[in-house]
Design a protein around this motif. Sequence first.
Motif, PDB file in Angstrom:
ATOM      1  N   ASN A  77       0.851  -1.189   0.000  1.00 14.01           N
ATOM      2  CA  ASN A  77       0.000   0.000   0.000  1.00 14.01           C
ATOM      3  C   ASN A  77       0.894   1.248   0.000  1.00 14.01           C
ATOM      4  OD1 ASN A  77      -1.771   2.108   0.544  1.00 14.01           O
ATOM      5  ND2 ASN A  77      -3.008   0.899   1.986  1.00 14.01           N
ATOM      6  N   ASN A  80       1.254   3.545   3.101  1.00 10.33           N
ATOM      7  CA  ASN A  80       1.799   3.055   4.370  1.00 10.33           C
ATOM      8  C   ASN A  80       3.033   3.814   4.836  1.00 10.33           C
ATOM      9  OD1 ASN A  80      -0.188   1.147   4.696  1.00 10.33           O
ATOM     10  ND2 ASN A  80       1.004  -0.542   3.837  1.00 10.33           N
ATOM     11  N   SER A  85       6.024   1.659   1.774  1.00  7.67           N
ATOM     12  CA  SER A  85       5.240   2.028   0.593  1.00  7.67           C
ATOM     13  C   SER A  85       5.937   1.601  -0.704  1.00  7.67           C
ATOM     14  CB  SER A  85       5.008   3.534   0.575  1.00  7.67           C
ATOM     15  OG  SER A  85       6.245   4.223   0.610  1.00  7.67           O
ATOM     16  N   GLN A 126      -4.895  -7.838   5.111  1.00 14.32           N
ATOM     17  CA  GLN A 126      -4.556  -6.552   4.468  1.00 14.32           C
ATOM     18  C   GLN A 126      -4.764  -5.405   5.446  1.00 14.32           C
ATOM     19  OE1 GLN A 126      -3.641  -6.292   0.840  1.00 14.32           O
ATOM     20  NE2 GLN A 126      -2.771  -4.480   1.803  1.00 14.32           N
ATOM     21  N   ASP A 130      -1.671  -3.011   6.832  1.00 13.99           N
ATOM     22  CA  ASP A 130      -1.668  -1.567   6.565  1.00 13.99           C
ATOM     23  C   ASP A 130      -1.644  -0.762   7.859  1.00 13.99           C
ATOM     24  OD1 ASP A 130      -1.729  -2.120   3.879  1.00 13.99           O
ATOM     25  OD2 ASP A 130      -3.893  -1.782   3.646  1.00 13.99           O
ATOM     26  N   LYS A 134       1.725   1.515   8.766  1.00 13.13           N
ATOM     27  CA  LYS A 134       1.559   2.971   8.844  1.00 13.13           C
ATOM     28  C   LYS A 134       2.125   3.502  10.164  1.00 13.13           C
ATOM     29  CE  LYS A 134      -2.479   3.461   5.830  1.00 13.13           C
ATOM     30  NZ  LYS A 134      -3.965   3.675   5.772  1.00 13.13           N
TER      31      LYS A 134
END
Length: 233
Positions: A77, A80, A85, A126, A130, A134
């Motif tokens: 993602n 993130n 990322s 997922q 994430d 993050k």
Amino acid sequence: MSIRNKFSSKIKKNNINRFIIFGSVILFSSCEKHTDNTKISSKKDSAQIVSDIPKIKGISGTELMDYVKSSPIIKPNQNNGIPFSTLDYDKIIAYDFRGDEEMYDAPIDKQGNFIPIIEKQQFLSQEQADKILKALAKKSSYGEASAACFNPHLGLVFFKDNKKINQMSICLDCNGSISEIDIPARRHRVFNKGTDDEYSFTGFTPKGKAAIIALCKELTFYYKSETNTQTKK
């Protein structure tokens, strides 16, 4: 010399010889007994040391690898944060283990094998992936002190096509972490910048620890409890 004196002298010599022999026997017996006791004591100490070593029945390497292959695919993602990322992975698996800084500081060793003390494993959905990534990419998660020791209980391993491409280990006992790829946020709080004594406070902040504890609560891992996350002074 008279017969009486000769006889008396002979008796004295015999008595002295008997005394020497008797004394030698006692001394020898005493030493032998002492030596035996030392051996027994040594054996007991040895047995005690062995019995004090915790026996951990870890998940076998075959089972761990089979779990990797059967885990569901997730996607990177871009939201993130760096470096996650830009990291190309398709699975993240969390591992609960009793690590130590000398032998087992990560779930997978330098030879590419799983360590033998992994007690739990759980793939991240997922949403879970994430959320934790993050948090781990934010500056607000780092900036506190950490202790010199490193005995991690949580490992996050990133896989691509069932092969490890990165792993991160976390120790909340000492408030530290290590990662095979650089996480810039860990180094944002710098002291003595530009000097020979420059260093960063890479320890987790309360916000960073809260994110890790929240994940461990979901997974029922070691750091699920506040009592297991006390920073060592």
